[in-house]
Design an enzyme around this catalytic site. Structure first.
Site, PDB file in Angstrom:
ATOM      1  N   ASP A   1      51.126  98.479   4.689  1.00  0.00           N
ATOM      2  CA  ASP A   1      49.789  98.263   5.220  1.00  0.00           C
ATOM      3  C   ASP A   1      49.954  97.187   6.293  1.00  0.00           C
ATOM      4  O   ASP A   1      50.951  96.442   6.304  1.00  0.00           O
ATOM      5  CB  ASP A   1      48.905  97.782   4.060  1.00  0.00           C
TER       6      ASP A   1
ATOM      7  N   ASP B   1      47.075  94.847   8.048  1.00  0.00           N
ATOM      8  CA  ASP B   1      46.287  93.614   7.919  1.00  0.00           C
ATOM      9  C   ASP B   1      46.366  93.056   6.500  1.00  0.00           C
ATOM     10  O   ASP B   1      46.056  93.757   5.547  1.00  0.00           O
ATOM     11  CB  ASP B   1      44.824  93.882   8.308  1.00  0.00           C
TER      12      ASP B   1
ATOM     13  N   ASP C   1      44.616  88.766   7.795  1.00  0.00           N
ATOM     14  CA  ASP C   1      43.441  89.615   7.880  1.00  0.00           C
ATOM     15  C   ASP C   1      42.216  88.717   8.022  1.00  0.00           C
ATOM     16  O   ASP C   1      42.304  87.491   7.893  1.00  0.00           O
ATOM     17  CB  ASP C   1      43.326  90.495   6.614  1.00  0.00           C
TER      18      ASP C   1
ATOM     19  N   ASP D   1      37.696  89.001   7.378  1.00  0.00           N
ATOM     20  CA  ASP D   1      36.532  89.826   7.038  1.00  0.00           C
ATOM     21  C   ASP D   1      35.775  90.245   8.299  1.00  0.00           C
ATOM     22  O   ASP D   1      34.951  91.155   8.270  1.00  0.00           O
ATOM     23  CB  ASP D   1      35.595  89.064   6.091  1.00  0.00           C
TER      24      ASP D   1
ATOM     25  N   TYR E   1      37.314  91.412  10.861  1.00  0.00           N
ATOM     26  CA  TYR E   1      38.261  92.358  11.486  1.00  0.00           C
ATOM     27  C   TYR E   1      39.196  91.620  12.442  1.00  0.00           C
ATOM     28  O   TYR E   1      38.920  90.478  12.837  1.00  0.00           O
ATOM     29  CB  TYR E   1      37.521  93.490  12.224  1.00  0.00           C
TER      30      TYR E   1
ATOM     31  N   ASN F   1      44.326 101.228   8.118  1.00  0.00           N
ATOM     32  CA  ASN F   1      42.946 101.579   8.431  1.00  0.00           C
ATOM     33  C   ASN F   1      42.498 100.706   9.600  1.00  0.00           C
ATOM     34  O   ASN F   1      42.713  99.479   9.558  1.00  0.00           O
ATOM     35  CB  ASN F   1      42.011 101.317   7.241  1.00  0.00           C
ATOM     36  N   GLN F   2      41.886 101.326  10.591  1.00  0.00           N
ATOM     37  CA  GLN F   2      41.359 100.563  11.723  1.00  0.00           C
ATOM     38  C   GLN F   2      39.956 101.060  12.066  1.00  0.00           C
ATOM     39  O   GLN F   2      39.688 101.561  13.168  1.00  0.00           O
ATOM     40  CB  GLN F   2      42.318 100.660  12.915  1.00  0.00           C
TER      41      GLN F   2
ATOM     42  N   CYS G   1      42.478 110.713   6.712  1.00  0.00           N
ATOM     43  CA  CYS G   1      43.530 109.692   6.885  1.00  0.00           C
ATOM     44  C   CYS G   1      43.132 108.311   6.393  1.00  0.00           C
ATOM     45  O   CYS G   1      43.991 107.466   6.148  1.00  0.00           O
ATOM     46  CB  CYS G   1      43.984 109.604   8.335  1.00  0.00           C
TER      47      CYS G   1
HETATM   48  O1  LIG Z   1      44.578  96.462   5.762  1.00  0.00           O
HETATM   49  P1  LIG Z   1      44.593  97.511   6.879  1.00  0.00           P
HETATM   50  O2  LIG Z   1      44.390  98.917   6.351  1.00  0.00           O
HETATM   51  O3  LIG Z   1      45.824  97.385   7.775  1.00  0.00           O
HETATM   52  O4  LIG Z   1      43.338  97.171   7.846  1.00  0.00           O
HETATM   53  C1  LIG Z   1      42.132  96.650   7.307  1.00  0.00           C
HETATM   54  C2  LIG Z   1      41.200  96.482   8.498  1.00  0.00           C
HETATM   55  O5  LIG Z   1      41.004  97.724   9.135  1.00  0.00           O
HETATM   56  C3  LIG Z   1      39.820  96.008   8.101  1.00  0.00           C
HETATM   57  O6  LIG Z   1      39.329  96.862   7.068  1.00  0.00           O
HETATM   58  C4  LIG Z   1      37.951  96.575   6.787  1.00  0.00           C
HETATM   59  O7  LIG Z   1      37.515  97.466   5.780  1.00  0.00           O
HETATM   60  P2  LIG Z   1      36.553  98.726   6.193  1.00  0.00           P
HETATM   61  O8  LIG Z   1      37.407  99.644   7.076  1.00  0.00           O
HETATM   62  O9  LIG Z   1      35.365  98.167   6.939  1.00  0.00           O
HETATM   63  O10 LIG Z   1      36.195  99.391   4.852  1.00  0.00           O
HETATM   64  C5  LIG Z   1      37.799  95.136   6.283  1.00  0.00           C
HETATM   65  O11 LIG Z   1      38.485  95.011   5.048  1.00  0.00           O
HETATM   66  C6  LIG Z   1      38.408  94.150   7.292  1.00  0.00           C
HETATM   67  O12 LIG Z   1      38.425  92.857   6.740  1.00  0.00           O
HETATM   68  C7  LIG Z   1      39.809  94.555   7.646  1.00  0.00           C
HETATM   69  O13 LIG Z   1      40.297  93.731   8.716  1.00  0.00           O
HETATM   70 MG   LIG Z   2      45.290  95.334   4.375  1.00  0.00          MG
HETATM   71 ZN   LIG Z   3      40.880 108.634   9.572  1.00  0.00          ZN
END
Ligand SMILES: O=P(O)(O)OC[C@@H](O)[C@H]1O[C@@H](OP(=O)(O)O)[C@@H](O)[C@@H](O)[C@@H]1O
Ligand SMILES: [Mg+2]
Ligand SMILES: [Zn+2]
Length: 177
Positions: free
Chosen positions: A7, A9, A15, A17, A19, A51-52, A99
């Site tokens: 993973d 972030d 990471d 909250d 983003y 996830n982005q 995805c």
């Molecule tokens: O940990 P990975 O997958 O690399 O990326 C996580 C980020 O896309 C963001 O995902 C968001 O969740 P939502 O996508 O809003 O549910 C939040 O948790 C953010 O804090 C976080 O930065």
């Molecule tokens: Mg993460």
């Molecule tokens: Zn997707």
């Protein structure tokens, strides 16, 4: 092949909250760049599944995301290593894509790219969705305590999850195993 999937972030970089919305906000977790480089030099292929949803939410664009990943590759290359395939889900939670973790679509895309079976492959994350995505394809869920890891741990995690302090600890385990 020795494949490790990460993973992003909360595992590779800090990471938030709010983003990670810019290259300036993309700050490697201490020891993570070195860990990836050491693993790579030890023969591991290190891929990334992230996830982005910030893309779908309009917080940042694909050019910014690509700049973060170019920075990751540059920093690891400076240490003599390399980063493998980076797969991201740009979709929002309500788009029903295949995805977005906890769905395993990114993990299966990585497996297809490298023509490998995911059974037992370590997938390292800081969120419950990461662990669930791993279990969905019989990979080994690994939780790190960085990023949201401590919070994820406090809420309860799947029984077969292995727990490490951070990515550096994982590298020490895998390289010296
Ligand atoms: O940990 P990975 O997958 O690399 O990326 C996580 C980020 O896309 C963001 O995902 C968001 O969740 P939502 O996508 O809003 O549910 C939040 O948790 C953010 O804090 C976080 O930065
Ligand atoms: Mg993460
Ligand atoms: Zn997707």
């Amino acid at each position: 092949m020795k494949l490790l999937i990460l993973d992003r972030d909360g595992v590779i970089n800090q990471d938030s909250d709010a983003y990670i919305k810019s290259l300036d906000e993309w700050i490697p977790i201490p020891g993570s760049i070195e860990a990836i480089a050491q693993l790579s030099k030890a023969g591991w292929t290190v891929a990334v599944a992230t996830n982005q949803s910030g893309i779908a939410r309009g917080y940042y664009d694909l050019a910014t995301l690509d700049a973060m990943h170019a920075q990751l590759r540059r920093l690891v290359a400076e240490q003599g290593g390399e980063v493998g395939l980076i797969v991201y889900c740009p979709h929002g939670p309500d788009e029903g894509c295949a995805c977005r973790k906890p769905k395993p679509g990114m993990l299966t895309a990585i497996a297809t790219h490298y023509n490998v079976n995911l059974a037992g492959v370590w997938f390292v994350g800081d969120s419950k969705g990461d662990l669930e995505a791993a279990l969905a394809v019989d990979a080994q869920p690994i939780l790190v305590k960085t990023g949201k890891g401590e919070k994820t741990l406090s809420k309860g995690i799947p029984e077969k999850t292995l727990i490490f302090d951070d990515l550096a600890a994982i590298a020490r385990e895998l390289i010296h195993k």
